[in-house]
Design an enzyme around this catalytic site. Structure first.
Site, PDB file in Angstrom:
ATOM      1  N   GLY A  59      -1.161   0.218  -4.795  1.00 41.38           N
ATOM      2  CA  GLY A  59      -2.235   0.371  -4.373  1.00 41.38           C
ATOM      3  C   GLY A  59      -4.065   0.122  -5.102  1.00 41.38           C
ATOM      4  O   GLY A  59      -4.243   1.643  -5.115  1.00 41.38           O
ATOM      5  N   TYR A  67      11.238  -1.680  -9.190  1.00 42.05           N
ATOM      6  CA  TYR A  67       9.423  -1.875  -9.339  1.00 42.05           C
ATOM      7  C   TYR A  67       8.614  -1.467  -8.690  1.00 42.05           C
ATOM      8  O   TYR A  67       8.567  -0.797  -9.080  1.00 42.05           O
ATOM      9  CB  TYR A  67       9.292  -3.487  -9.697  1.00 42.05           C
ATOM     10  CG  TYR A  67       7.880  -3.279  -9.972  1.00 42.05           C
ATOM     11  CD1 TYR A  67       7.674  -3.323 -11.384  1.00 42.05           C
ATOM     12  CD2 TYR A  67       6.663  -3.891  -8.957  1.00 42.05           C
ATOM     13  CE1 TYR A  67       6.106  -4.030 -11.597  1.00 42.05           C
ATOM     14  CE2 TYR A  67       5.579  -4.185  -9.525  1.00 42.05           C
ATOM     15  CZ  TYR A  67       5.097  -4.136 -11.025  1.00 42.05           C
ATOM     16  OH  TYR A  67       3.228  -4.268 -11.216  1.00 42.05           O
ATOM     17  N   CYS A 102      13.980  -2.076   1.873  1.00 44.63           N
ATOM     18  CA  CYS A 102      13.794  -2.965   1.321  1.00 44.63           C
ATOM     19  C   CYS A 102      14.390  -3.172  -0.593  1.00 44.63           C
ATOM     20  O   CYS A 102      13.759  -1.964  -0.603  1.00 44.63           O
ATOM     21  CB  CYS A 102      12.464  -3.214   0.532  1.00 44.63           C
ATOM     22  SG  CYS A 102      11.794  -4.119  -0.328  1.00 44.63           S
ATOM     23  N   ASN A 156       1.645   0.656   5.996  1.00 43.35           N
ATOM     24  CA  ASN A 156       2.487  -0.179   4.774  1.00 43.35           C
ATOM     25  C   ASN A 156       2.675  -1.361   5.969  1.00 43.35           C
ATOM     26  O   ASN A 156       4.354  -0.924   6.519  1.00 43.35           O
ATOM     27  CB  ASN A 156       3.099   1.091   4.390  1.00 43.35           C
ATOM     28  CG  ASN A 156       4.036  -0.118   2.899  1.00 43.35           C
ATOM     29  OD1 ASN A 156       3.306  -0.945   2.471  1.00 43.35           O
ATOM     30  ND2 ASN A 156       4.945   0.827   2.518  1.00 43.35           N
ATOM     31  N   GLY A 157       3.155  -2.427   5.333  1.00 44.16           N
ATOM     32  CA  GLY A 157       4.284  -3.864   5.279  1.00 44.16           C
ATOM     33  C   GLY A 157       3.222  -4.608   5.957  1.00 44.16           C
ATOM     34  O   GLY A 157       2.190  -4.958   6.559  1.00 44.16           O
ATOM     35  N   CYS A 159      14.201 -11.394  -1.139  1.00 44.12           N
ATOM     36  CA  CYS A 159      14.014 -11.961  -1.960  1.00 44.12           C
ATOM     37  C   CYS A 159      14.865 -12.473  -3.372  1.00 44.12           C
ATOM     38  O   CYS A 159      14.539 -13.334  -4.278  1.00 44.12           O
ATOM     39  CB  CYS A 159      12.995 -11.007  -3.481  1.00 44.12           C
ATOM     40  SG  CYS A 159      13.663  -9.691  -3.163  1.00 44.12           S
ATOM     41  N   CYS A 169       8.568 -12.758  -0.293  1.00 44.86           N
ATOM     42  CA  CYS A 169       8.464 -11.603   1.004  1.00 44.86           C
ATOM     43  C   CYS A 169       7.457 -12.152   1.696  1.00 44.86           C
ATOM     44  O   CYS A 169       6.422 -11.837   1.573  1.00 44.86           O
ATOM     45  CB  CYS A 169       8.454 -10.538   0.368  1.00 44.86           C
ATOM     46  SG  CYS A 169       8.143  -9.379   1.122  1.00 44.86           S
ATOM     47  N   CYS A 183      17.755  -4.943   2.965  1.00 45.07           N
ATOM     48  CA  CYS A 183      17.045  -6.308   2.290  1.00 45.07           C
ATOM     49  C   CYS A 183      16.833  -6.811   1.150  1.00 45.07           C
ATOM     50  O   CYS A 183      16.052  -6.317   0.454  1.00 45.07           O
ATOM     51  CB  CYS A 183      15.495  -6.080   2.978  1.00 45.07           C
ATOM     52  SG  CYS A 183      14.436  -8.039   3.320  1.00 45.07           S
ATOM     53  N   CYS A 240       0.866  -1.484   0.148  1.00 40.73           N
ATOM     54  CA  CYS A 240      -0.214  -0.160  -0.198  1.00 40.73           C
ATOM     55  C   CYS A 240       0.797   1.063  -0.172  1.00 40.73           C
ATOM     56  O   CYS A 240       2.764   0.851   0.233  1.00 40.73           O
ATOM     57  CB  CYS A 240      -0.903   0.244   0.630  1.00 40.73           C
ATOM     58  SG  CYS A 240      -0.025  -0.194   2.966  1.00 40.73           S
TER      59      CYS A 240
END
Length: 458
Positions: free
Chosen positions: A35, A255, A249, A109-110, A450, A395, A447, A9
């Site tokens: 979102g 992306y 992240c 968000n998370g 992925c 993730c 992080c 989001c």
């Protein structure tokens, strides 16, 4: 199944601004890419919080009439993807509640990795949940805290959660913006000047939200920092926990973020262009033209083209007005949906050797369909180049990724994937190349679970 990643989001908070809800609306509009399932805004005026939210895009949920109901100089807002929990209005945000100290609203968000354990504990204590998302847990933890003031109750709740969060809380007179100690999800701070010369503040998931409302980017909210907005003063900064080594992240650059945003202190467009240049150095190939898979592959394709001196062309055109198709998700329908979204220009690519740049490959189905579209349009050769490393792990920190057994790079090697997507060659950017694109300091960490399967929170 959607063959792409979805970020959880976008969040926004506006403080000490006339018509704060309108500024929140435009900020959410700027972050619609984060979102598209639901949108909502809460505003506070005269010790009362009003919330309007619903399923749909920002422009579907809000209009002039209902925005006029959201009065006051403080507002928070949210755009949501239905990733954790069910796609229902109960999982739209902000989450509003009345509790012992008054009224509160929150956007998040998370994802929390201990969400189920906390939910079970709270239900055992008598809490009643309306939805299935992690955000509601914060409300119950705050309501059950025995601390005397809201700030301390929020801190009490944060000591019990584990995972990724960028949060904005709205009370009847204050606003709180918080980023988790690892800084996994983005959150930045901006300043906006009112007509009377006074200063207001905005926090948002991406800096592109500031551009539309003429706010000035100040800085990122620090990992583990709480900003407290009250009485029209500059925000007060408080560190909420023992400082961790930040791990933002890395996929935001690949992306999620808009290319015109500054995320984690870097301009996304510049990073993506550099990723394409790095990809040229690592995985060159002879060809007639470089074409991107729109839209997220455009900047990397420009970088690849410039570094290789192979001409760039928009060989695939994207239809931006394709909504959901409410028909059975058979294989033939999935192929039609790709054609609805992407259309090759046969006159440009016929009899040409193509380098096709995309940001990632998830399940591989979309890549294969793109290759088939290009072959049907007359391409002579198709060389897929991916501007990120192979995605081998899901993730758990706020991104909607498939299970590991659905990720093609977790099941197949490079040659097998190339055969599956029916390309003439396939290559990915290395993890080292990705870090080089970011111009990382030697001790700077991200992080990247992925890509390497190393999770920083367990």
């Amino acid at each position: 199944m959607n063959d792409s990643f979805k970020d959880e989001c976008a969040v926004v908070g506006v403080y000490n601004c006339k018509k704060a809800a309108f500024l929140a609306y435009y900020s959410l509009f700027s972050m619609q890419h984060r979102g598209q399932e639901a949108s909502g805004i809460s505003s506070s005026e005269n010790q009362k919080i009003i919330t309007i939210k619903n399923r749909g895009l920002v422009t579907d949920v809000f209009n002039q009439d209902n925005l006029m109901q959201l009065k006051g100089s403080m507002a928070i807002g949210h755009n949501r993807y239905s990733t954790a929990g069910e796609d229902s209005i109960f999982d739209a945000q902000p989450i509003f509640a009345r509790y012992g100290l008054g009224e509160i609203s929150v956007v998040h968000n998370g994802n929390l990795i201990n969400a189920q354990a906390l939910r079970d504990m709270l239900i055992a204590r008598g809490s009643i949940f309306q939805g299935f998302m992690d955000t509601e847990i914060f409300i119950h933890l705050i309501a059950q805290s025995n601390k005397a003031i809201l700030q301390d109750r929020i801190l009490d709740a944060l000591q019990q959660v584990k995972g990724a969060y960028s949060l904005v809380f709205l009370s009847r007179s204050k606003m709180f913006a918080i980023r988790d100690p690892y800084g996994l999800r983005p959150l930045c701070l901006g300043k906006i000047y009112n007509d009377d010369g006074s200063c207001g503040y905005v926090v948002a998931s991406e800096s592109c939200a500031f551009d539309l409302i003429n706010a000035v980017y100040i800085r990122d909210v620090l990992p583990g920092e709480m900003l407290i907005f009250k009485e029209g003063n500059p925000p007060e900064s408080l560190m909420i926990s023992e400082r961790k080594i930040p791990h933002p992240c890395i996929f935001e650059y690949v992306y999620f973020a808009r290319p015109d945003s500054k995320v984690f202190g870097r301009m996304v467009y510049s990073v993506r262009k550099e990723m394409g240049m790095q990809l040229t150095k690592e995985k060159p190939v002879e060809a007639d033209m470089v074409i991107p898979v729109p839209d997220s592959g455009v900047a990397a394709a420009l970088g690849y083209s410039q570094a290789s001196q192979i001409p760039f062309e928009l060989g695939i055109i994207r239809n931006h007005y394709v909504g959901r198709t409410f028909i059975e998700p058979t294989q033939s329908v999935r192929e039609i949906k790709v054609k609805l979204k992407l259309n090759p220009i046969a006159e440009i690519i016929r009899d040409k050797r193509l380098i096709v740049i995309d940001d990632s490959i998830v399940r591989g189905t979309t890549s294969r369909q793109i290759v088939r579209l290009l072959r049907d349009a007359g391409a002579k050769e198709i060389h897929m180049r991916i501007s990120s490393p192979p995605t081998i792990s899901p993730c758990f920190y706020g991104v909607d990724t498939p299970n590991k057994d659905e990720l093609i790079s977790a099941r197949m090697d490079l040659e097998q994937i190339c055969t599956y997507i029916e390309a003439d060659s396939l290559a990915y950017l290395s993890l080292e190349g990705l870090r080089n694109s970011l111009k990382c300091h030697p001790d700077e960490l991200f992080c990247q679970a992925c890509f390497d399967g190393n999770y920083i929170i367990s």
